[in-house]
Design an enzyme around this catalytic site. Sequence first.
Site, PDB file in Angstrom:
ATOM      1  N   ASN A   1      -9.936  -2.903   2.779  1.00 27.96           N
ATOM      2  CA  ASN A   1      -9.372  -1.840   1.936  1.00 27.96           C
ATOM      3  C   ASN A   1      -8.214  -2.785   1.105  1.00 27.96           C
ATOM      4  O   ASN A   1      -7.515  -3.278   1.704  1.00 27.96           O
ATOM      5  CB  ASN A   1      -8.754  -0.614   2.215  1.00 27.96           C
ATOM      6  CG  ASN A   1      -7.327  -0.927   2.557  1.00 27.96           C
ATOM      7  OD1 ASN A   1      -6.470  -0.641   1.874  1.00 27.96           O
ATOM      8  ND2 ASN A   1      -7.187  -0.888   3.813  1.00 27.96           N
TER       9      ASN A   1
ATOM     10  N   PHE B   1      -1.176   1.068  -2.000  1.00 29.09           N
ATOM     11  CA  PHE B   1      -0.367   2.167  -1.984  1.00 29.09           C
ATOM     12  C   PHE B   1      -0.427   3.215  -3.220  1.00 29.09           C
ATOM     13  O   PHE B   1       0.551   3.431  -4.141  1.00 29.09           O
ATOM     14  CB  PHE B   1       1.294   1.758  -2.157  1.00 29.09           C
ATOM     15  CG  PHE B   1       1.739   1.281  -0.752  1.00 29.09           C
ATOM     16  CD1 PHE B   1       1.013   1.272   0.432  1.00 29.09           C
ATOM     17  CD2 PHE B   1       3.022   0.414  -0.786  1.00 29.09           C
ATOM     18  CE1 PHE B   1       1.602   0.573   1.564  1.00 29.09           C
ATOM     19  CE2 PHE B   1       3.432  -0.054   0.284  1.00 29.09           C
ATOM     20  CZ  PHE B   1       2.900  -0.047   1.436  1.00 29.09           C
TER      21      PHE B   1
ATOM     22  N   SER C   1       1.664  -3.790   4.841  1.00 31.35           N
ATOM     23  CA  SER C   1       0.418  -3.674   4.185  1.00 31.35           C
ATOM     24  C   SER C   1       0.254  -5.132   3.466  1.00 31.35           C
ATOM     25  O   SER C   1       1.100  -5.691   2.786  1.00 31.35           O
ATOM     26  CB  SER C   1       0.607  -2.563   3.053  1.00 31.35           C
ATOM     27  OG  SER C   1      -0.494  -2.626   2.307  1.00 31.35           O
TER      28      SER C   1
ATOM     29  N   ASN D   1      -1.634  -5.361   0.852  1.00 32.61           N
ATOM     30  CA  ASN D   1      -1.869  -5.302  -0.720  1.00 32.61           C
ATOM     31  C   ASN D   1      -0.857  -4.829  -1.796  1.00 32.61           C
ATOM     32  O   ASN D   1      -1.368  -4.491  -2.863  1.00 32.61           O
ATOM     33  CB  ASN D   1      -3.084  -3.877  -0.464  1.00 32.61           C
ATOM     34  CG  ASN D   1      -4.211  -4.189   0.493  1.00 32.61           C
ATOM     35  OD1 ASN D   1      -4.585  -5.233   0.163  1.00 32.61           O
ATOM     36  ND2 ASN D   1      -4.248  -3.051   1.272  1.00 32.61           N
ATOM     37  N   THR D   2       0.371  -5.008  -1.294  1.00 26.87           N
ATOM     38  CA  THR D   2       1.418  -5.094  -2.230  1.00 26.87           C
ATOM     39  C   THR D   2       2.040  -6.279  -2.243  1.00 26.87           C
ATOM     40  O   THR D   2       2.627  -6.649  -1.078  1.00 26.87           O
ATOM     41  CB  THR D   2       2.631  -3.743  -1.863  1.00 26.87           C
ATOM     42  OG1 THR D   2       1.831  -2.513  -2.000  1.00 26.87           O
ATOM     43  CG2 THR D   2       3.620  -3.957  -2.669  1.00 26.87           C
TER      44      THR D   2
ATOM     45  N   LYS E   1       6.507  -0.441  11.015  1.00 21.37           N
ATOM     46  CA  LYS E   1       5.064  -1.108  11.157  1.00 21.37           C
ATOM     47  C   LYS E   1       4.915  -2.453  10.949  1.00 21.37           C
ATOM     48  O   LYS E   1       5.199  -2.880   9.807  1.00 21.37           O
ATOM     49  CB  LYS E   1       4.112   0.017  10.286  1.00 21.37           C
ATOM     50  CG  LYS E   1       2.417  -0.188  10.420  1.00 21.37           C
ATOM     51  CD  LYS E   1       1.782   0.678   9.829  1.00 21.37           C
ATOM     52  CE  LYS E   1       0.275   0.492  10.261  1.00 21.37           C
ATOM     53  NZ  LYS E   1      -0.606   1.911   9.808  1.00 21.37           N
TER      54      LYS E   1
ATOM     55  N   ASN F   1      -1.074  -3.005  11.370  1.00 20.47           N
ATOM     56  CA  ASN F   1      -1.739  -2.814  10.077  1.00 20.47           C
ATOM     57  C   ASN F   1      -2.886  -3.554   9.990  1.00 20.47           C
ATOM     58  O   ASN F   1      -3.350  -4.242  11.333  1.00 20.47           O
ATOM     59  CB  ASN F   1      -0.541  -3.080   8.965  1.00 20.47           C
ATOM     60  CG  ASN F   1      -0.813  -2.066   7.773  1.00 20.47           C
ATOM     61  OD1 ASN F   1      -1.758  -2.019   7.405  1.00 20.47           O
ATOM     62  ND2 ASN F   1       0.471  -1.897   7.379  1.00 20.47           N
TER      63      ASN F   1
END
Length: 400
Positions: free
Chosen positions: A144, A148, A209, A211-212, A249, A280
């Site tokens: 994925n 966010f 994450s 993805n940021t 995390k 994560n």
Amino acid sequence: MNAKKNIWRKVSSAVLVSCGGFGFFTALSVYKENEQFYRNVIMPAVRKLDPETSHNIAIMAAKYRIFPKTKFVDGSNLGTEVWGLHFPNPVGMAAGFDKQGEAIHGLQDLGFGFVEVGSVTPLPQPGNPQPRVFRLVEDEAIINRFGFNSDGQDAVHKRLSEFRKKNSSALVGVNLGKNKESPDSVPDYIMGVQKFSDVADYLVINVSSPNTPGLRDLQGEKPLEVLLENVLSARDALPAPMRRPLLLKLAPDLTAQERKDVASVILKKKCKVDGLIVSNTTVSRSPSLSSAFREEPGGLSGKPLSKLSTHLIADMYLLTKGTVPIIGVGGISSGQDAYEKVRAGASLVQLYTAFTYHGPPIVSRIKRELDQLLREDGMSSVAEAVGKDAQKYLQSGANS
């Protein structure tokens, strides 16, 4: 003409009876948490849909409590105490499923011991462009790159406040993220802590994450120290009843030195978080992956993450000398997987990807198998098993 009408009536009746029979069988199978029916009928049908569409349907089903309440009763040895909270069982729903705090009641019905909402950003943001979710069916994994996507703190807080009016005993964590365009990450996380301390049982600082852009840089020694010192100071300034446990995390892709740096930071008094979530999603790609989507950018979750996360659990458990409770997540699809995470050093566990592949019955199966494994090893509680094999898993990780 009459003969044709009679034939049509008979055919119509047969179709109605067949449809009614299948509908009854489906309803009965769902009610009884028939795992084989989910595996062979429901989940293959769900996988015909676009992954994000099926995710949204699952959220709606849980939101409106379409799934029947589980019949499985948690055994006494599944209950555990962490941060002064009593968890009826150690199996939680990981952040990323119920991002907007809509489905907690329905997930409770399925037997989860706790639910983690989010990640939640201060302001609403749409996340990355679609498509942004990919099933790696052959590998029982997901990639994925949601980025966010969030309704924002105000909307999620309102939902959780309404939920608390009806259910004050459910254990709910809130996973906090930063807005993509925020020039300074620290105020975003402070806002989250201040916003959700009245409705959450614990809070999570998500700096892992993939993805940021730039988010994972906050796991570096100096940035992490600045972030944690400021966020913990803001937490400690709240009235005592609202000072929630604060968790960090971590990404599974940390190097050995980065892991040591994280441990050294969180063991400092001014930066001492109450717990870790390990881990994560990963940006690594094992050569064993066989799906056509294996090279898609984003975070990989599911079975291929299992060993990586277990090794990181063991490492962080030993680096912190077992003084920082860990929630283990990554590739859990059986009671054995959960038990390995516990014996590596996790006090609690979470799943998400396996739920999307196996459906609601997997929650009861994992708990049933975990309960049996504890009993076979002569243990009367999850807490007794925590960290028993940390050294072994760490060593196996070094040799893998």
